[in-house]
Design a protein around this motif. Structure first.
Motif, PDB file in Angstrom:
ATOM      1  N   ALA A 131       0.837  -1.209   0.000  1.00 43.16           N
ATOM      2  CA  ALA A 131       0.000   0.000   0.000  1.00 43.16           C
ATOM      3  C   ALA A 131       0.868   1.254   0.000  1.00 43.16           C
ATOM      4  O   ALA A 131       0.578   2.235  -0.694  1.00 43.16           O
ATOM      5  CB  ALA A 131      -0.927  -0.005   1.211  1.00 43.16           C
ATOM      6  N   ARG A 152       7.653  -0.038  10.893  1.00 42.42           N
ATOM      7  CA  ARG A 152       7.978  -0.860  12.066  1.00 42.42           C
ATOM      8  C   ARG A 152       9.271  -1.627  11.832  1.00 42.42           C
ATOM      9  O   ARG A 152      10.151  -1.673  12.679  1.00 42.42           O
ATOM     10  CB  ARG A 152       6.808  -1.826  12.321  1.00 42.42           C
ATOM     11  CG  ARG A 152       6.987  -2.754  13.483  1.00 42.42           C
ATOM     12  CD  ARG A 152       5.728  -3.557  13.700  1.00 42.42           C
ATOM     13  NE  ARG A 152       5.405  -4.408  12.547  1.00 42.42           N
ATOM     14  CZ  ARG A 152       4.317  -5.157  12.467  1.00 42.42           C
ATOM     15  NH1 ARG A 152       3.432  -5.159  13.441  1.00 42.42           N
ATOM     16  NH2 ARG A 152       4.098  -5.899  11.397  1.00 42.42           N
ATOM     17  N   THR A 153       9.391  -2.241  10.645  1.00 46.32           N
ATOM     18  CA  THR A 153      10.639  -2.894  10.256  1.00 46.32           C
ATOM     19  C   THR A 153      11.427  -1.887   9.419  1.00 46.32           C
ATOM     20  O   THR A 153      11.148  -1.679   8.235  1.00 46.32           O
ATOM     21  CB  THR A 153      10.349  -4.169   9.432  1.00 46.32           C
ATOM     22  OG1 THR A 153       9.430  -4.983  10.171  1.00 46.32           O
ATOM     23  CG2 THR A 153      11.621  -4.949   9.152  1.00 46.32           C
ATOM     24  N   GLU A 209      -4.490  -1.180  15.819  1.00 54.55           N
ATOM     25  CA  GLU A 209      -3.212  -0.683  16.328  1.00 54.55           C
ATOM     26  C   GLU A 209      -2.763   0.577  15.587  1.00 54.55           C
ATOM     27  O   GLU A 209      -2.940   0.696  14.386  1.00 54.55           O
ATOM     28  CB  GLU A 209      -2.131  -1.757  16.179  1.00 54.55           C
ATOM     29  CG  GLU A 209      -2.317  -2.891  17.171  1.00 54.55           C
ATOM     30  CD  GLU A 209      -1.233  -3.933  17.006  1.00 54.55           C
ATOM     31  OE1 GLU A 209      -0.055  -3.560  16.956  1.00 54.55           O
ATOM     32  OE2 GLU A 209      -1.595  -5.118  16.907  1.00 54.55           O
ATOM     33  N   PRO A 211       0.382   2.707  14.306  1.00 53.32           N
ATOM     34  CA  PRO A 211       1.822   2.590  14.094  1.00 53.32           C
ATOM     35  C   PRO A 211       2.546   3.689  14.872  1.00 53.32           C
ATOM     36  O   PRO A 211       2.014   4.782  15.050  1.00 53.32           O
ATOM     37  CB  PRO A 211       1.977   2.788  12.587  1.00 53.32           C
ATOM     38  CG  PRO A 211       0.771   3.568  12.175  1.00 53.32           C
ATOM     39  CD  PRO A 211      -0.331   3.137  13.093  1.00 53.32           C
TER      40      PRO A 211
HETATM   41  P1  ATR Z   1      -0.147  -3.908   2.327  1.00 51.46           P
HETATM   42  O1  ATR Z   1      -0.105  -4.469   0.943  1.00 51.46           O
HETATM   43  O2  ATR Z   1      -1.531  -3.668   2.862  1.00 51.46           O
HETATM   44  O3  ATR Z   1       0.728  -2.715   2.496  1.00 51.46           O
HETATM   45  P2  ATR Z   1       1.871  -5.540   3.548  1.00 51.46           P
HETATM   46  O4  ATR Z   1       2.661  -5.496   2.303  1.00 51.46           O
HETATM   47  O5  ATR Z   1       1.767  -6.812   4.305  1.00 51.46           O
HETATM   48  O6  ATR Z   1       0.376  -5.091   3.281  1.00 51.46           O
HETATM   49  O7  ATR Z   1       2.419  -4.392   4.516  1.00 51.46           O
HETATM   50  C1  ATR Z   1       1.843  -4.151   5.752  1.00 51.46           C
HETATM   51  C2  ATR Z   1       2.498  -2.917   6.359  1.00 51.46           C
HETATM   52  O8  ATR Z   1       1.850  -2.594   7.582  1.00 51.46           O
HETATM   53  C3  ATR Z   1       3.960  -3.095   6.698  1.00 51.46           C
HETATM   54  O9  ATR Z   1       4.602  -1.847   6.555  1.00 51.46           O
HETATM   55  C4  ATR Z   1       3.887  -3.528   8.160  1.00 51.46           C
HETATM   56  O10 ATR Z   1       5.061  -3.288   8.896  1.00 51.46           O
HETATM   57  P3  ATR Z   1       6.273  -4.382   8.861  1.00 51.46           P
HETATM   58  O11 ATR Z   1       6.988  -4.170   7.571  1.00 51.46           O
HETATM   59  O12 ATR Z   1       7.084  -4.048  10.054  1.00 51.46           O
HETATM   60  O13 ATR Z   1       5.602  -5.730   8.946  1.00 51.46           O
HETATM   61  C5  ATR Z   1       2.799  -2.621   8.643  1.00 51.46           C
HETATM   62  N1  ATR Z   1       2.112  -3.065   9.851  1.00 51.46           N
HETATM   63  C6  ATR Z   1       1.258  -4.096   9.972  1.00 51.46           C
HETATM   64  N2  ATR Z   1       0.771  -4.177  11.222  1.00 51.46           N
HETATM   65  C7  ATR Z   1       1.317  -3.149  11.920  1.00 51.46           C
HETATM   66  C8  ATR Z   1       1.212  -2.667  13.269  1.00 51.46           C
HETATM   67  N3  ATR Z   1       0.414  -3.287  14.138  1.00 51.46           N
HETATM   68  N4  ATR Z   1       1.934  -1.579  13.617  1.00 51.46           N
HETATM   69  C9  ATR Z   1       2.731  -0.965  12.734  1.00 51.46           C
HETATM   70  N5  ATR Z   1       2.881  -1.365  11.438  1.00 51.46           N
HETATM   71  C10 ATR Z   1       2.183  -2.433  11.050  1.00 51.46           C
END
Ligand code: ATR
Length: 284
Positions: A131, A152-153, A209, A211
């Protein structure tokens, strides 16, 4: 009528048929738009069958945006940069062009519906998944001065920034990152002042949640935008409002990405605003 569909799995919940039916009424275009459920392992044959039956275009949603990217005979610059396709157009010669209208949908919602001109602004982008990737080039094309990506990562934020050129670590003592933004994150408090817009592109809202991002990222006048939407404000929106931001959810982005797809297919741009108002009322 020319046939279009939104393809996904699941698909029953999709609001796209409602939106495109309104656009067709508004513009007088002879468009029929339905839902198409594909088995998770059967994207390609399902699309080929639809095209063989005369289908002229598709919107693509979860989980098929990468399959659509691989399927297309050619890609727009924004689809290539997003690494994902949400719009397929069947050309007159039968070949298929892949585009991605999600990012321009966000840009138009912010600029047209919310009235925030993006040129020269600083945007904090939260998240580095699909996204987030999809909106970086459209934000830059809209003239955003800096896109700072925090995730987060943190390594994924750095990778995403690197894919767009300039990167540099956020310097806690000053603003030592490049003009088009870098990035860093992992919840660290980035010491680079308030942003004009903070966009939540994480999946965090799904699980309730928020971020992590710097306390000083929001000042009076900051727009905090969640790509998610629902009947109630998301936790990210509630948190940002408590920090003093103006807030918005992603319903307008949904409508505006659809408007861009419609205009790719038909060469006519529908007006998203009345459809957004109607959808908002339906959400309750
Ligand atoms: P999408 O296609 O919806 O972007 P994705 O490629 O799985 O889905 O990416 C999810 C994003 O949301 C990532 O940036 C993820 O962070 P990580 O890379 O650290 O996994 C982030 N994300 C998901 N849950 C989260 C949370 N509870 N708090 C902060 N970031 C979150």
């Amino acid at each position: 009528r020319d046939r279009y569909v939104v393809i996904g799995n699941p698909i029953a919940h999709s609001k796209s048929p409602f939106i495109h039916a309104r656009f067709a009424e508004q513009t007088g275009e002879p468009v029929a738009y339905d839902r198409l459920l594909a088995a998770v392992d059967a994207f390609e044959p399902t699309v080929r069958a639809f095209i063989a039956q005369g289908g002229r275009g598709l919107n693509v949603t979860v989980p098929f945006k990468l399959d659509a990217h691989a399927f297309a005979d050619r890609l727009s610059a924004r689809a290539a940069s997003a690494g994902a396709v949400n719009t397929l157009k069947v050309e007159a010669d039968g070949s298929v062009t892949g585009d991605n209208t999600d990012g321009i949908g966000l840009v138009r919602d912010i600029e047209v519906n919310l009235g925030v001109a993006l040129a020269g602004t600083r945007v904090l982008l939260l998240g580095a998944g699909g996204a987030a990737r999809g909106v970086v080039l459209p934000l830059i094309d809209a003239g955003v001065r800096e896109v700072v990506i925090v995730n987060r990562t943190a390594s994924k934020a750095a990778e995403l920034a690197a894919a767009f050129g300039r990167t540099g670590a956020v310097d806690h003592a000053g603003d030592a990152y490049g003009a088009r933004g870098t990035v860093l994150g992992g919840g660290a408090d980035i010491a680079c002042g308030a942003f004009d817009v903070v966009v939540n592109a994480t999946a965090g809202s799904l699980g309730g949640e928020v971020p992590e991002y710097g306390a000083h990222a929001i000042a009076a006048g900051t727009l905090a935008y969640d790509m998610m939407y629902g009947a109630e404000p998301t936790v990210f929106m509630r948190d940002a409002a408590a920090r003093g931001a103006r807030v918005a959810d992603g319903l307008g982005m949904l409508v505006e990405q659809a408007a861009e797809s419609f205009s790719i297919w038909r060469g006519v741009r529908p007006d998203g605003a009345p459809v957004l108002a109607e959808l908002r009322a339906l959400l309750g």
